[in-house]
Each structure stands twice: as structure tokens, then as C-alpha cells.
Design a protein around this motif. Structure first.
Motif, short mmCIF file in Angstrom:
data_model
loop_
_atom_site.label_atom_id
_atom_site.label_comp_id
_atom_site.label_asym_id
_atom_site.label_seq_id
_atom_site.Cartn_x
_atom_site.Cartn_y
_atom_site.Cartn_z
N GLU A 195 41.77 -20.16 -12.43
CA GLU A 195 41.56 -20.34 -11.23
C GLU A 195 41.51 -21.95 -10.59
O GLU A 195 41.72 -21.82 -9.29
CB GLU A 195 39.74 -20.22 -11.08
CG GLU A 195 39.37 -18.60 -11.53
CD GLU A 195 40.32 -17.66 -10.49
OE1 GLU A 195 40.32 -17.95 -9.28
OE2 GLU A 195 41.00 -16.82 -11.04
N ALA A 196 41.26 -22.97 -11.32
CA ALA A 196 41.64 -24.08 -10.91
C ALA A 196 43.24 -24.27 -10.25
O ALA A 196 43.45 -24.95 -9.27
CB ALA A 196 41.30 -25.37 -11.95
N LEU A 197 44.08 -23.75 -11.14
CA LEU A 197 45.50 -23.87 -10.71
C LEU A 197 45.67 -23.19 -9.40
O LEU A 197 46.47 -23.77 -8.41
CB LEU A 197 46.16 -23.28 -11.78
CG LEU A 197 47.87 -23.30 -11.69
CD1 LEU A 197 48.17 -24.70 -11.84
CD2 LEU A 197 48.35 -22.58 -12.93
N LYS A 198 45.07 -21.96 -9.36
CA LYS A 198 45.26 -20.99 -8.14
C LYS A 198 44.54 -21.84 -6.93
O LYS A 198 45.21 -21.94 -5.78
CB LYS A 198 44.67 -19.72 -8.42
CG LYS A 198 45.38 -18.86 -9.35
CD LYS A 198 44.46 -17.42 -9.40
CE LYS A 198 44.92 -16.70 -10.42
NZ LYS A 198 44.05 -15.61 -10.82
N ALA A 199 43.52 -22.57 -7.22
CA ALA A 199 42.78 -23.26 -5.95
C ALA A 199 43.50 -24.19 -5.49
O ALA A 199 43.57 -24.49 -4.24
CB ALA A 199 41.44 -23.67 -6.53
N ILE A 200 44.46 -24.91 -6.30
CA ILE A 200 45.10 -26.17 -5.79
C ILE A 200 46.63 -25.88 -5.44
O ILE A 200 47.25 -26.56 -4.98
CB ILE A 200 45.05 -27.26 -6.78
CG1 ILE A 200 45.88 -26.94 -7.96
CG2 ILE A 200 43.63 -27.68 -7.05
CD1 ILE A 200 46.29 -28.30 -8.73
N ALA A 201 46.87 -24.54 -5.91
CA ALA A 201 48.50 -24.32 -5.39
C ALA A 201 48.61 -24.09 -3.89
O ALA A 201 47.77 -23.74 -3.05
CB ALA A 201 48.97 -22.88 -5.99
N ILE A 202 50.01 -24.38 -3.52
CA ILE A 202 50.30 -24.65 -2.19
C ILE A 202 50.62 -23.15 -1.78
O ILE A 202 51.45 -22.28 -2.40
CB ILE A 202 51.42 -25.30 -1.74
CG1 ILE A 202 51.09 -26.92 -2.17
CG2 ILE A 202 52.04 -25.06 -0.22
CD1 ILE A 202 52.25 -27.87 -1.86
N LYS A 203 49.94 -22.54 -0.81
CA LYS A 203 50.30 -21.08 -0.48
C LYS A 203 51.65 -20.93 0.28
O LYS A 203 51.71 -21.54 1.26
CB LYS A 203 49.26 -20.48 0.26
CG LYS A 203 48.00 -20.74 -0.26
CD LYS A 203 47.85 -19.95 -1.66
CE LYS A 203 46.45 -20.15 -2.14
NZ LYS A 203 46.24 -19.79 -3.56
N SER A 204 52.64 -20.28 -0.05
CA SER A 204 53.82 -20.05 0.69
C SER A 204 53.68 -18.79 1.07
O SER A 204 53.41 -17.72 0.65
CB SER A 204 55.16 -20.64 -0.39
OG SER A 204 55.02 -19.71 -1.57
#
Length: 162
Positions: free
Chosen positions: A153-162
Motif C-alpha cells: 500500500e505504501a508503494l501504491k500511495a506514492i506512485a505517480i498515476k499515469s
């Protein structure tokens, strides 16, 4: 025991997959499905660059007996590349027979030939055998760094949404 170490090639996918399955159990992880491990191994080895291979494999009498998973990082504060040893794994039946030392010698030789200034690694604090092994090689323990991880979840939370 004579140990041969070399960089993995696409023809080594089955050997790599077998080692990954054994390694998961050793490191107290859920068992890995053999077909999934083979598929991942084939994909990774197909993507390998000859300049920056990621897996060194050790063989004794033609049988896979160990692996080192590595990454090359560019440069640190000292402007030298480093080799990060993610995993070093030796099959239980050949531990203490020189396989780990052969893998480390192979990696050290690669570093010297390629102008890579150091090998960095981590190991679990419960893995007394690994700690003794690295101490015996002359590895320094550095307390300057804290190992951190971003996943799930931490990785998903900081990922740039493209």
C-alpha cells in the motif's frame, strides 16, 4: 569440491527457478509455485544485459548449488559504482563446502575487473550462519544505515498515476 561460477544465461532459467523456490523456504517465506518461478526466471534472464548481469550461479559436478542475485548501482558519494548483493544462497547439502566463498570470489573478481569499488549487502539478524560467513570474509558491519522498504500500500500511495 570443485565449484564453477558463471553469470546466468537464458538457458539457466530452470536452475534459477529451482534455487528461488528453495531460497523462499530458507528465508521463511511462503513456498513459491515452481511454474511461477520458472516464468519469472525466463523473463528476468531474457532481459539481462551482458554489461550488467543480475544472477551468478554456482555449479558442482554439473548441478546447481548456489546463486548470487546482484545489482550494480551508479555512483555513490565517492563516485565509484557498487555491487549490491541482494541474495547469496547455497543449497543446504553443500553449505560449508566452499560454494558461498566461490560465489563471493567470482563477484569480487568481477568488481576488480570492472572498476566497481565495493560490495554492499544485508543479511537477517537471525541468520547466524550468514553473519559468521561474512565476518570470515572480512566484511565490515556498518551501523550507519537503516534498512527501509516501500511495498504494498505504501508503494501504491506514492506512485505517480499515469
Amino acid at each position: 569440491m570443485a565449484v564453477d561460477v558463471r553469470w546466468a544465461t537464458t538457458g539457466d532459467a530452470a536452475a534459477l527457478a529451482a534455487m528461488l523456490c528453495e531460497m523462499a523456504v530458507h528465508y521463511r517465506q511462503p513456498p513459491i509455485d515452481a511454474d511461477r518461478a520458472l516464468s519469472a526466471s525466463q523473463k528476468w534472464l531474457d532481459q539481462e544485459s551482458p554489461a550488467y548481469p543480475h544472477f551468478a550461479l554456482a555449479f558442482a559436478e554439473g548441478e546447481i548449488c548456489g546463486l548470487a542475485s546482484v545489482a550494480i548501482a551508479h555512483p555513490g558519494i565517492d563516485l565509484e559504482r557498487l555491487l549490491f548483493l541482494k541474495d547469496l544462497f547455497v543449497r543446504e547439502n553443500v553449505r560449508n563446502a566452499g560454494v558461498g566463498r566461490a560465489l563471493m570470489a567470482f563477484l569480487a573478481g568481477h568488481c576488480l575487473r570492472e572498476g566497481i569499488g565495493r560490495i554492499d549487502l544485508t543479511t537477517e539478524d537471525w541468520n547466524e550462519g550468514a553473519l559468521r560467513f561474512y565476518d570470515g570474509l572480512g566484511a565490515d558491519r556498518h551501523g550507519q544505515k537503516v534498512f527501509l522498504r516501500l511495498s504494498g500500500e505504501a508503494l501504491k500511495a506514492i506512485a505517480i498515476k499515469s
